[in-house]
Design a protein around this motif. Structure first.
Motif, PDB file in Angstrom:
ATOM      1  N   ARG A 112      31.601  -4.374  69.167  1.00  0.00           N
ATOM      2  CA  ARG A 112      31.387  -3.488  70.314  1.00  0.00           C
ATOM      3  C   ARG A 112      29.998  -3.692  70.902  1.00  0.00           C
ATOM      4  O   ARG A 112      29.817  -3.749  72.108  1.00  0.00           O
ATOM      5  CB  ARG A 112      31.527  -2.034  69.891  1.00  0.00           C
ATOM      6  CG  ARG A 112      32.937  -1.564  69.908  1.00  0.00           C
ATOM      7  CD  ARG A 112      32.938  -0.078  69.721  1.00  0.00           C
ATOM      8  NE  ARG A 112      34.230   0.478  70.062  1.00  0.00           N
ATOM      9  CZ  ARG A 112      34.513   1.756  69.936  1.00  0.00           C
ATOM     10  NH1 ARG A 112      33.597   2.587  69.502  1.00  0.00           N
ATOM     11  NH2 ARG A 112      35.708   2.203  70.258  1.00  0.00           N
ATOM     12  N   ARG A 113      28.993  -3.782  69.998  1.00  0.00           N
ATOM     13  CA  ARG A 113      27.624  -3.925  70.462  1.00  0.00           C
ATOM     14  C   ARG A 113      27.473  -5.241  71.227  1.00  0.00           C
ATOM     15  O   ARG A 113      26.830  -5.298  72.262  1.00  0.00           O
ATOM     16  CB  ARG A 113      26.663  -3.884  69.264  1.00  0.00           C
ATOM     17  CG  ARG A 113      25.249  -3.486  69.666  1.00  0.00           C
ATOM     18  CD  ARG A 113      24.422  -3.155  68.433  1.00  0.00           C
ATOM     19  NE  ARG A 113      25.000  -2.065  67.656  1.00  0.00           N
ATOM     20  CZ  ARG A 113      24.972  -2.019  66.319  1.00  0.00           C
ATOM     21  NH1 ARG A 113      24.402  -2.994  65.636  1.00  0.00           N
ATOM     22  NH2 ARG A 113      25.504  -1.015  65.678  1.00  0.00           N
ATOM     23  N   ARG A 114      28.122  -6.299  70.684  1.00  0.00           N
ATOM     24  CA  ARG A 114      28.004  -7.605  71.333  1.00  0.00           C
ATOM     25  C   ARG A 114      28.586  -7.558  72.754  1.00  0.00           C
ATOM     26  O   ARG A 114      27.981  -8.024  73.709  1.00  0.00           O
ATOM     27  CB  ARG A 114      28.738  -8.660  70.502  1.00  0.00           C
ATOM     28  CG  ARG A 114      28.281 -10.079  70.841  1.00  0.00           C
ATOM     29  CD  ARG A 114      29.178 -11.103  70.195  1.00  0.00           C
ATOM     30  NE  ARG A 114      29.215 -10.990  68.745  1.00  0.00           N
ATOM     31  CZ  ARG A 114      30.202 -11.504  67.996  1.00  0.00           C
ATOM     32  NH1 ARG A 114      31.216 -12.131  68.581  1.00  0.00           N
ATOM     33  NH2 ARG A 114      30.193 -11.386  66.698  1.00  0.00           N
ATOM     34  N   TYR A 115      29.756  -6.889  72.868  1.00  0.00           N
ATOM     35  CA  TYR A 115      30.373  -6.810  74.190  1.00  0.00           C
ATOM     36  C   TYR A 115      29.545  -5.949  75.134  1.00  0.00           C
ATOM     37  O   TYR A 115      29.421  -6.239  76.322  1.00  0.00           O
ATOM     38  CB  TYR A 115      31.797  -6.270  74.074  1.00  0.00           C
ATOM     39  CG  TYR A 115      32.776  -7.344  73.721  1.00  0.00           C
ATOM     40  CD1 TYR A 115      33.025  -8.384  74.627  1.00  0.00           C
ATOM     41  CD2 TYR A 115      33.422  -7.370  72.498  1.00  0.00           C
ATOM     42  CE1 TYR A 115      33.897  -9.392  74.298  1.00  0.00           C
ATOM     43  CE2 TYR A 115      34.294  -8.372  72.165  1.00  0.00           C
ATOM     44  CZ  TYR A 115      34.535  -9.380  73.066  1.00  0.00           C
ATOM     45  OH  TYR A 115      35.395 -10.382  72.751  1.00  0.00           O
ATOM     46  N   LYS A 172      26.341  -5.606  75.123  1.00  0.00           N
ATOM     47  CA  LYS A 172      25.193  -6.402  75.554  1.00  0.00           C
ATOM     48  C   LYS A 172      25.618  -7.379  76.646  1.00  0.00           C
ATOM     49  O   LYS A 172      24.947  -7.534  77.667  1.00  0.00           O
ATOM     50  CB  LYS A 172      24.631  -7.177  74.357  1.00  0.00           C
ATOM     51  CG  LYS A 172      23.181  -6.797  74.031  1.00  0.00           C
ATOM     52  CD  LYS A 172      22.674  -7.593  72.869  1.00  0.00           C
ATOM     53  CE  LYS A 172      21.913  -6.694  71.909  1.00  0.00           C
ATOM     54  NZ  LYS A 172      21.790  -7.284  70.583  1.00  0.00           N
ATOM     55  N   ARG A 173      26.768  -8.023  76.400  1.00  0.00           N
ATOM     56  CA  ARG A 173      27.233  -9.006  77.360  1.00  0.00           C
ATOM     57  C   ARG A 173      27.510  -8.332  78.710  1.00  0.00           C
ATOM     58  O   ARG A 173      27.266  -8.883  79.768  1.00  0.00           O
ATOM     59  CB  ARG A 173      28.505  -9.681  76.832  1.00  0.00           C
ATOM     60  CG  ARG A 173      28.660 -11.104  77.323  1.00  0.00           C
ATOM     61  CD  ARG A 173      29.894 -11.730  76.723  1.00  0.00           C
ATOM     62  NE  ARG A 173      29.690 -12.167  75.352  1.00  0.00           N
ATOM     63  CZ  ARG A 173      30.686 -12.565  74.557  1.00  0.00           C
ATOM     64  NH1 ARG A 173      31.926 -12.538  74.999  1.00  0.00           N
ATOM     65  NH2 ARG A 173      30.433 -12.963  73.337  1.00  0.00           N
ATOM     66  N   ALA A 174      28.041  -7.111  78.637  1.00  0.00           N
ATOM     67  CA  ALA A 174      28.372  -6.410  79.872  1.00  0.00           C
ATOM     68  C   ALA A 174      27.108  -6.027  80.642  1.00  0.00           C
ATOM     69  O   ALA A 174      27.103  -6.015  81.876  1.00  0.00           O
ATOM     70  CB  ALA A 174      29.177  -5.150  79.543  1.00  0.00           C
ATOM     71  N   GLN A 175      26.032  -5.745  79.896  1.00  0.00           N
ATOM     72  CA  GLN A 175      24.788  -5.355  80.559  1.00  0.00           C
ATOM     73  C   GLN A 175      24.111  -6.532  81.248  1.00  0.00           C
ATOM     74  O   GLN A 175      23.603  -6.412  82.354  1.00  0.00           O
ATOM     75  CB  GLN A 175      23.810  -4.759  79.530  1.00  0.00           C
ATOM     76  CG  GLN A 175      24.075  -3.282  79.258  1.00  0.00           C
ATOM     77  CD  GLN A 175      23.316  -2.780  78.054  1.00  0.00           C
ATOM     78  OE1 GLN A 175      22.532  -3.526  77.479  1.00  0.00           O
ATOM     79  NE2 GLN A 175      23.536  -1.540  77.700  1.00  0.00           N
ATOM     80  N   SER A 176      24.118  -7.696  80.588  1.00  0.00           N
ATOM     81  CA  SER A 176      23.344  -8.817  81.123  1.00  0.00           C
ATOM     82  C   SER A 176      24.023  -9.474  82.321  1.00  0.00           C
ATOM     83  O   SER A 176      25.193  -9.309  82.545  1.00  0.00           O
ATOM     84  CB  SER A 176      23.101  -9.858  80.040  1.00  0.00           C
ATOM     85  OG  SER A 176      24.338 -10.284  79.507  1.00  0.00           O
TER      86      SER A 176
END
Lengths: 294, 317
Positions: free
Chosen positions: B308-311, B313-317
């Protein structure tokens, strides 16, 4: 030679001990029927009843049956609290969750008893432990007769409650069709807590009636009773009160007759074998209706 | 796949370093490794195929008794009798599964309890075969390549080998056709059937693999204890312990059962001093916590959070 008097005596003993099994099984089957929960802690509630009577004996020194006056309401409240705190939150989770939760509960109860009372077997000596009543050629032990009377009274009271009271009707309605029950205004969550309280109280009663007969050990006895309760309910068909009574009486008779006419070391195995056969051949139970599965 | 192979390498490295670091605490490490293997093997059936068994102690007992009786009665070397025990365990699992996999849900679980309990009663009562309630002593063992099998150090390496073997098999499974079939059956038997998977066959294979591997660990356990009692070997609570170790760690994950074994057996040993024989209390409390708050188990919840955290982060960048 098959002696008729001995046969009748064995049969009577089997029926009397089977009555207690029926009482244990009825609690399990009631909880399953209403909540669809397989209660792995059921046998541990029986053991809790046994230790309650032991404690009562140590503190007051009265007859174990008198301890029911305290044990019954306490067990009922404990059961309701357990349902509210542990089982209600996972009511919508897969069926396995409640099985695992009650398994955890069983480990907790058993090990807490072990910490409190220690591992050595305990029992309560009653003055009438070896008294018998003679009817014709048949000798019946007073302890067993008392257990039989107590279980008959409890099951009778349960029947009256389920068939004759408004709340009993609500319990049956919830077991039959939960959504339908909710549609006609029954608070099924309250019914579920109530039923779990009743199941616990029935198990504790069975424990109290058994303590003059058997020794209680904290962890292993619970597992044995849970297993016996499964055997009883599956023999009859899970979720049906009348069938659990039949299953209990049958298990008592099978055990006693099997032990006296075949190999007595395999006393516990007869019930298990019958259980497996029923499970494999008629999963709906001996007295269950055959349902076509889609 | 690469992360899992790296994980396996790390596990082996840890296993190799342990006896150098803690040479005096080998017995507990052996117990942990046995439970790592058992819980992972249990998970093949319980986690990957979704069939909860509470009778795996039957396989432990079977493996142990084959090794013990093979050595004491027939002079059979333990590795041959362990293989034999595995074969018999697989055959038994086949027969059992063939009879019971028609049953869905809790009925299968109930039948496994009865199955192990009947084997325990047989082991207690058939004294001519099993030594009865008094048990069997393993007095002598052969010495392959001059290795003393009674030595804790040797037993440690064997236990490590057992754990690594089982985890390795599961790592291989997770990416293979069979592993996907298992998960498909767990999620929805009818959909799996529609996709051309035979659910009963798949579950049978999982049960046989699970049973055979558990029996291998059982044989090793027999050698480690060198004294076998039916009350220990076929004990319902051993079955419960194996199942709960895997479930608390995380069903259907590769490292969940192993993590569960390390946490639970490790803490169990610590609590043994305070709670004496009531060491299963911790299992009861933890399984309640897991069921109520983290139904995926320790490793399952941790990976979920990480993903979840990885996704996020990806969504933020």
């Amino acid at each position: 030679m098959l002696d008729l008097a001995i046969f009748i005596q064995n049969l009577a003993n089997g029926l009397l001990i089977g009555g207690v099994y029926a009482l244990i099984g009825v609690g399990l089957t009631l909880v399953f029927g209403v909540m669809r929960t397989i209660n792995f802690a059921h046998g541990d509630f029986v053991v809790l009843g046994m230790y309650g009577a032991v404690l009562f004996d140590l503190v007051f020194g009265f007859d174990p049956y008198l301890s029911l006056l305290i044990a019954l309401p306490v067990a009922f409240v404990v059961g309701m609290v357990v349902e509210r705190a542990i089982l209600a939150p996972i009511a919508d989770a897969p069926a396995e969750s409640s099985l695992l939760a009650t398994l955890g509960l069983s480990l907790i109860i058993g090990n807490l008893l072990l910490l409190t009372f220690g591992g050595e077997p305990r029992s309560v000596q009653v003055p009438y432990a070896s008294d018998t009543v003679r009817i014709g050629e048949v000798n019946l032990s007073v302890v067993l007769l008392a257990a039989g009377a107590a279980t008959t009274a409890m099951i009778g009271a349960l029947y009256w409650f389920l068939e004759r009271t408004e709340r009993g009707r609500a319990v049956r309605a919830t077991a039959e069709n939960r959504l339908g029950a909710e549609l006609v205004g029954i608070d099924t969550r309250r019914v579920q807590s109530f039923v779990f309280g009743m199941g616990t109280a029935l198990a504790v009663t069975a424990g109290v009636t058994l303590i003059p007969l058997l020794f209680a050990t904290p962890t292993f006895t619970g597992a044995i009773f849970t297993l016996k309760a499964f055997v009883v309910t599956v023999l009859g068909g899970l979720g049906r009160v009348g069938a659990a009574i039949g299953g209990g009486l049958l298990l008592g008779v099978v055990e006693v007759l099997g032990a006296s006419y075949f190999l007595s070391e395999y006393r516990d195995a007869y019930g298990l074998l019958a259980f497996l056969l029923v499970l494999l051949l008629r999963p709906e139970g001996l007295f269950g209706k055959t349902v076509k599965r889609v | 796949m690469r992360t899992h192979l790296l994980g396996l390498a790390a596990f082996v490295a840890l296993g190799l370093a342990y006896p150098v670091l803690f040479p005096s605490a080998l017995t507990i490490a052996i117990t942990i490794l046995l439970f790592v293997g058992w819980a992972t093997a249990w998970d093949v059936l319980g986690g990957w195929a979704g069939q909860v068994s509470l009778g795996h102690a039957a396989f432990v007992g079977l493996g142990a008794y084959f090794v013990a009786i093979g050595v004491t009665e027939y002079g059979l070397a333990p590795w041959w009798s362990a293989l034999l025990g595995m074969a018999v365990a697989a055959a038994l699992a086949f027969a059992w599964g063939w009879l019971t996999f028609g049953l869905r849900g809790p009925y299968f679980t109930l039948s496994t309890i009865a199955f192990a309990e009947i084997l325990r009663l047989v082991a207690i009562n058939e004294g001519w075969l099993t030594g009865g309630a008094t048990g069997v002593f393993i007095m002598t063992l052969p010495e392959p390549f001059g290795l003393d099998l009674f030595d804790r150090q040797t037993q440690y390496w064997l236990a490590l080998g057992f754990a690594v073997l089982v985890i390795g098999i599961v790592v291989a499974l997770s990416r293979g056709r069979f592993g996907y079939a298992l998960r498909a059956v767990r999620e929805d038997e009818d959909a799996a059937m529609a996709a051309g998977i035979d659910p009963k066959r798949t579950k049978l294979k999982a049960f046989m693999l699970s049973g055979a591997l558990t029996a291998l660990g059982g044989g090793l356990y027999g050698i480690v204890l060198s004294f076998l009692e039916p009350h220990v070997m076929f004990y319902l609570l051993l079955s419960v312990q194996i199942a709960l170790t895997a479930i608390i760690g995380g069903r259907g994950t590769i490292w969940g059962p192993a993590a569960g074994a390390m946490v639970l057996i490790g803490s169990g040993e610590v609590f043994r001093t305070t709670f004496a024989e009531a060491n299963l209390l911790i299992y009861g409390v933890l399984i309640l916590v897991i069921v109520l708050f983290a139904p995926r188990g320790l490793v399952g919840e941790a990976t979920r959070r990480a993903i979840r955290r990885r996704y996020a982060k990806r969504a933020q960048s």
